[in-house]
Write an enzyme that holds these catalytic residues in place. Structure first.
Site, PDB file in Angstrom:
ATOM      1  N   SER A  40       0.831  -1.198   0.000  1.00 15.62           N
ATOM      2  CA  SER A  40       0.000   0.000   0.000  1.00 15.62           C
ATOM      3  C   SER A  40       0.867   1.250   0.000  1.00 15.62           C
ATOM      4  O   SER A  40       2.006   1.216   0.502  1.00 15.62           O
ATOM      5  CB  SER A  40      -0.884   0.001   1.256  1.00 15.62           C
ATOM      6  OG  SER A  40      -1.528   1.245   1.442  1.00 15.62           O
ATOM      7  N   TYR A  90      -1.259  -0.424  10.611  1.00 17.83           N
ATOM      8  CA  TYR A  90      -1.329  -0.772   9.185  1.00 17.83           C
ATOM      9  C   TYR A  90      -0.134  -0.184   8.442  1.00 17.83           C
ATOM     10  O   TYR A  90       0.501  -0.858   7.617  1.00 17.83           O
ATOM     11  CB  TYR A  90      -2.646  -0.245   8.618  1.00 17.83           C
ATOM     12  CG  TYR A  90      -2.962  -0.671   7.215  1.00 17.83           C
ATOM     13  CD1 TYR A  90      -3.452  -1.952   6.957  1.00 17.83           C
ATOM     14  CD2 TYR A  90      -2.818   0.197   6.143  1.00 17.83           C
ATOM     15  CE1 TYR A  90      -3.773  -2.348   5.666  1.00 17.83           C
ATOM     16  CE2 TYR A  90      -3.139  -0.186   4.852  1.00 17.83           C
ATOM     17  CZ  TYR A  90      -3.622  -1.458   4.619  1.00 17.83           C
ATOM     18  OH  TYR A  90      -3.938  -1.836   3.343  1.00 17.83           O
TER      19      TYR A  90
END
Length: 263
Positions: free
Chosen positions: A145, A158
């Site tokens: 990501s 995350y």
């Protein structure tokens, strides 16, 4: 007839019950691969596998928690028993909860790291050990990501996990080169998935999407096509690379003309 560059190959996709993982599983099947569909929930994994079979492909489903190393190793062993080999792994499974790190429920924080980082490691390790034993190379794609490089607030766990698996993938690419196993990274941009809908309402997306460089969110199928490109044997010279499929979201779009930002 549609080309099938992955015909006779076997691919494992983690977190494939919906969103990007499901799109990757479908795309790999369309490219000719037999697909091992993993998800935490048997129902969603089985639905995607059944869809692939209805379309003329081959697929099996596993409800496995990727944060459990022994369970991942057992899944890979059973997949190999049923399909005979393993040539591709797509490490996609994630977990995330958004909250300030100093207020975070640490069980949720640790779960995010355990699934998103350790889960990717367990799947990669188990899969490439099988590929090394086969002696015929292979391909791994780590679905990471922009969070790996952009410190998005309320997403510390995350962000940490994604930064870690980027480095994991690059290190693995070096270590696995002698085995002709390619390891690459995909950075999807803001993608319209069920997971993303946990954090953004329709109203939020409708308001925000036109402000993005490409004026819309990504469709999971677009990420799936990128994953197939990286797994295609024709992409043999690509390893240790990061493919951004992000509609320009990591460019300095906020500084472009018409953005309202003073020059």
């Amino acid at each position: 007839m549609t080309a099938q560059p992955l015909k006779d190959k076997v691919a494992l996709v983690t977190g494939a019950g919906r969103g990007i993982g499901a799109a990757a599983a479908r795309a790999l099947a369309a490219a000719g691969a037999k697909v091992v569909v993993n998800d935490l929930h048997q129902g969603t994994a089985a639905q995607v596998a059944a869809e692939i079979v209805r379309g003329g492909g081959e697929a099996i489903a596993f409800a496995t928690d990727v944060s459990d190393r022994a369970a991942v190793e057992a899944m890979v062993a059973e997949a190999v028993r049923q399909f005979g080999r393993l040539d591709v792994v797509v490490c996609n499974a994630v977990y995330s909860k958004r909250e300030p790190f100093y207020e975070a429920n640490l069980a949720e924080f640790e779960r995010t790291v355990n699934v998103s980082m350790w889960g990717a490691f367990h799947a990669l390790r188990a899969a490439v050990r099988q590929m090394i034993a086969q002696g015929s190379g292979g391909s791994a794609v780590i679905v990471s990501s922009p969070h790996a490089v952009v410190p998005v607030p309320l997403s510390m766990a995350y962000n940490m996990a994604k930064a870690a698996i980027d480095q994991m993938a690059r290190t693995a690419a070096i270590e696995l080169a002698e085995h002709r196993i390619r390891v690459n990274i995909v950075h999807p941009g803001w993608t319209d998935t069920p997971g993303e809908r946990r954090f953004a309402t329709d109203e939020t997306i409708r308001a925000a999407a036109p402000k993005l460089p490409w004026k819309r969110l990504a469709d999971p199928a677009e990420i799936g096509r990128g994953i197939v490109f990286l797994c295609d044997p024709a992409s043999d010279y690509i390893t240790g690379s990061t493919l951004k499929i992000d509609g320009g979201i990591t460019l300095p779009w906020w500084a472009s003309r018409g953005s309202g930002v003073p020059e």
